[in-house]
Design a protein around this motif. Structure first.
Motif, PDB file in Angstrom:
ATOM      1  N   GLU A 118       2.548  -4.488  -7.083  1.00  0.00           N
ATOM      2  CA  GLU A 118       3.918  -4.061  -7.383  1.00  0.00           C
ATOM      3  C   GLU A 118       4.612  -3.547  -6.123  1.00  0.00           C
ATOM      4  OE1 GLU A 118       6.372  -0.950 -10.208  1.00  0.00           O
ATOM      5  OE2 GLU A 118       4.296  -1.428 -10.721  1.00  0.00           O
ATOM      6  N   THR A 119       3.890  -2.792  -5.319  1.00  0.00           N
ATOM      7  CA  THR A 119       4.442  -2.263  -4.070  1.00  0.00           C
ATOM      8  C   THR A 119       4.884  -3.394  -3.144  1.00  0.00           C
ATOM      9  OG1 THR A 119       3.036  -0.302  -4.188  1.00  0.00           O
ATOM     10  CG2 THR A 119       3.890  -0.875  -2.015  1.00  0.00           C
ATOM     11  N   CYS A 120       4.116  -4.452  -3.090  1.00  0.00           N
ATOM     12  CA  CYS A 120       4.368  -5.546  -2.140  1.00  0.00           C
ATOM     13  C   CYS A 120       5.165  -6.708  -2.731  1.00  0.00           C
ATOM     14  CB  CYS A 120       3.041  -6.044  -1.576  1.00  0.00           C
ATOM     15  SG  CYS A 120       2.222  -4.796  -0.575  1.00  0.00           S
ATOM     16  N   ALA A 121       5.651  -6.563  -3.955  1.00  0.00           N
ATOM     17  CA  ALA A 121       6.419  -7.643  -4.590  1.00  0.00           C
ATOM     18  C   ALA A 121       7.610  -8.025  -3.706  1.00  0.00           C
ATOM     19  CB  ALA A 121       6.895  -7.212  -5.970  1.00  0.00           C
ATOM     20  N   GLY A 122       7.745  -9.302  -3.437  1.00  0.00           N
ATOM     21  CA  GLY A 122       8.857  -9.802  -2.644  1.00  0.00           C
ATOM     22  C   GLY A 122       8.686  -9.644  -1.143  1.00  0.00           C
ATOM     23  N   ILE A 123       7.529  -9.184  -0.708  1.00  0.00           N
ATOM     24  CA  ILE A 123       7.262  -9.001   0.724  1.00  0.00           C
ATOM     25  C   ILE A 123       6.224 -10.033   1.136  1.00  0.00           C
ATOM     26  CG2 ILE A 123       6.364  -7.415   2.482  1.00  0.00           C
ATOM     27  CD1 ILE A 123       7.247  -5.108   0.592  1.00  0.00           C
ATOM     28  N   SER A 124       6.567 -10.841   2.116  1.00  0.00           N
ATOM     29  CA  SER A 124       5.629 -11.864   2.575  1.00  0.00           C
ATOM     30  C   SER A 124       4.462 -11.207   3.315  1.00  0.00           C
ATOM     31  CB  SER A 124       6.331 -12.850   3.518  1.00  0.00           C
ATOM     32  OG  SER A 124       6.646 -12.207   4.752  1.00  0.00           O
ATOM     33  N   THR A 125       3.362 -11.933   3.402  1.00  0.00           N
ATOM     34  CA  THR A 125       2.215 -11.447   4.163  1.00  0.00           C
ATOM     35  C   THR A 125       2.632 -11.203   5.610  1.00  0.00           C
ATOM     36  OG1 THR A 125       0.666 -12.584   2.715  1.00  0.00           O
ATOM     37  CG2 THR A 125      -0.145 -12.000   4.913  1.00  0.00           C
ATOM     38  N   GLU A 126       3.428 -12.098   6.156  1.00  0.00           N
ATOM     39  CA  GLU A 126       3.892 -11.957   7.538  1.00  0.00           C
ATOM     40  C   GLU A 126       4.687 -10.661   7.723  1.00  0.00           C
ATOM     41  OE1 GLU A 126       6.051 -14.785  10.800  1.00  0.00           O
ATOM     42  OE2 GLU A 126       7.004 -14.701   8.825  1.00  0.00           O
ATOM     43  N   ASP A 127       5.602 -10.361   6.802  1.00  0.00           N
ATOM     44  CA  ASP A 127       6.376  -9.122   6.900  1.00  0.00           C
ATOM     45  C   ASP A 127       5.487  -7.898   6.730  1.00  0.00           C
ATOM     46  OD1 ASP A 127       8.737 -10.454   7.410  1.00  0.00           O
ATOM     47  OD2 ASP A 127       9.535 -10.212   5.368  1.00  0.00           O
ATOM     48  N   TYR A 128       4.518  -7.981   5.834  1.00  0.00           N
ATOM     49  CA  TYR A 128       3.594  -6.864   5.626  1.00  0.00           C
ATOM     50  C   TYR A 128       2.801  -6.595   6.900  1.00  0.00           C
ATOM     51  CZ  TYR A 128       0.082  -3.884   3.416  1.00  0.00           C
ATOM     52  OH  TYR A 128      -0.736  -2.837   3.091  1.00  0.00           O
ATOM     53  N   VAL A 129       2.257  -7.645   7.494  1.00  0.00           N
ATOM     54  CA  VAL A 129       1.481  -7.506   8.732  1.00  0.00           C
ATOM     55  C   VAL A 129       2.353  -6.935   9.843  1.00  0.00           C
ATOM     56  CG1 VAL A 129       0.278  -8.811  10.548  1.00  0.00           C
ATOM     57  CG2 VAL A 129      -0.223  -9.262   8.129  1.00  0.00           C
ATOM     58  N   THR A 130       3.585  -7.417   9.956  1.00  0.00           N
ATOM     59  CA  THR A 130       4.503  -6.890  10.971  1.00  0.00           C
ATOM     60  C   THR A 130       4.764  -5.402  10.748  1.00  0.00           C
ATOM     61  OG1 THR A 130       5.557  -9.033  11.303  1.00  0.00           O
ATOM     62  CG2 THR A 130       6.838  -7.091  11.933  1.00  0.00           C
ATOM     63  N   THR A 131       4.966  -5.012   9.508  1.00  0.00           N
ATOM     64  CA  THR A 131       5.208  -3.596   9.189  1.00  0.00           C
ATOM     65  C   THR A 131       4.015  -2.736   9.581  1.00  0.00           C
ATOM     66  OG1 THR A 131       6.694  -4.199   7.384  1.00  0.00           O
ATOM     67  CG2 THR A 131       5.743  -1.984   7.323  1.00  0.00           C
ATOM     68  N   ILE A 132       2.821  -3.156   9.179  1.00  0.00           N
ATOM     69  CA  ILE A 132       1.621  -2.385   9.510  1.00  0.00           C
ATOM     70  C   ILE A 132       1.442  -2.307  11.021  1.00  0.00           C
ATOM     71  CG2 ILE A 132      -0.918  -2.310   9.345  1.00  0.00           C
ATOM     72  CD1 ILE A 132       0.587  -1.544   6.736  1.00  0.00           C
ATOM     73  N   ASN A 133       1.590  -3.417  11.710  1.00  0.00           N
ATOM     74  CA  ASN A 133       1.404  -3.411  13.163  1.00  0.00           C
ATOM     75  C   ASN A 133       2.472  -2.587  13.871  1.00  0.00           C
ATOM     76  OD1 ASN A 133      -1.029  -4.775  13.373  1.00  0.00           O
ATOM     77  ND2 ASN A 133      -0.040  -6.773  13.303  1.00  0.00           N
ATOM     78  N   THR A 134       3.698  -2.582  13.346  1.00  0.00           N
ATOM     79  CA  THR A 134       4.756  -1.752  13.931  1.00  0.00           C
ATOM     80  C   THR A 134       4.419  -0.277  13.763  1.00  0.00           C
ATOM     81  OG1 THR A 134       6.427  -3.444  13.508  1.00  0.00           O
ATOM     82  CG2 THR A 134       7.221  -1.186  13.826  1.00  0.00           C
ATOM     83  N   LEU A 135       3.977   0.118  12.577  1.00  0.00           N
ATOM     84  CA  LEU A 135       3.589   1.512  12.355  1.00  0.00           C
ATOM     85  C   LEU A 135       2.393   1.891  13.230  1.00  0.00           C
ATOM     86  CD1 LEU A 135       4.068   1.691   8.499  1.00  0.00           C
ATOM     87  CD2 LEU A 135       5.472   2.829  10.250  1.00  0.00           C
ATOM     88  N   ARG A 136       1.428   0.989  13.361  1.00  0.00           N
ATOM     89  CA  ARG A 136       0.275   1.248  14.218  1.00  0.00           C
ATOM     90  C   ARG A 136       0.715   1.481  15.664  1.00  0.00           C
ATOM     91  NH1 ARG A 136      -3.261  -3.298  14.458  1.00  0.00           N
ATOM     92  NH2 ARG A 136      -4.713  -1.912  15.522  1.00  0.00           N
ATOM     93  N   ARG A 137       1.665   0.671  16.128  1.00  0.00           N
ATOM     94  CA  ARG A 137       2.160   0.816  17.502  1.00  0.00           C
ATOM     95  C   ARG A 137       2.843   2.172  17.663  1.00  0.00           C
ATOM     96  NH1 ARG A 137       3.702  -2.278  22.096  1.00  0.00           N
ATOM     97  NH2 ARG A 137       1.935  -3.491  21.377  1.00  0.00           N
TER      98      ARG A 137
END
Length: 150
Positions: A118-137
């Protein structure tokens, strides 16, 4: 549906606010799902670590591993004792899940998977990975650990 704003307006938004709001929403939902099994996040972490390496975690080692993630001031010894009293965990001397513990963990995983979907509904895997990597940076830029959570 989320309103779309121009990139310059989004870029001007405070990351502290949005990361905090996301944390409260996501973690609040996960905690609510775990509560159906009378579990807290430290219970969840304990069960997952023990399931991943049965018989290898001692109280001290597991408490040392989990303590940095605890933002509620939970006494991990109490969590371990609670899971033992419920019959979900055995200490032989390393922790192992019982059949009841495995069943409870499976139910909790199913609930959390639903919350994640439900949290990730409408979010592509690519966008999710980008978000996580941006927060990690960002975390790494500020001197924090940007290692993936395990």
């Amino acid at each position: 549906m989320m309103n779309e704003y121009p990139d310059d307006q989004v870029a001007a938004q405070p990351i502290g606010y949005w990361s905090g709001a996301a944390y409260r929403a996501v973690v609040g939902r996960l905690r609510a799902e775990l509560a159906f099994e009378q579990l807290t996040q430290p219970h969840w972490w304990t069960l997952n670590h023990v399931a991943g390496s049965p018989g290898t975690w001692t109280r001290t080692e597991l408490a040392d591993k989990l303590q940095p993630y605890d933002d509620l001031g939970v006494e991990l010894e109490d969590v371990f004792d609670d899971l033992i009293e419920r019959g979900w965990l055995l200490e032989e001397p390393g922790f192992v899940l019982t059949a009841t513990g495995e069943e409870g963990l499976a139910r909790a995983r199913e609930r959390n998977a639903g919350a994640h979907a439900e949290t990730c509904a409408g979010i592509s895997t690519e966008d999710y990975v980008t978000t996580i990597n941006t927060l990690r940076r960002m975390i790494g830029n500020l001197g924090g650990s940007s290692n993936l959570a395990v």
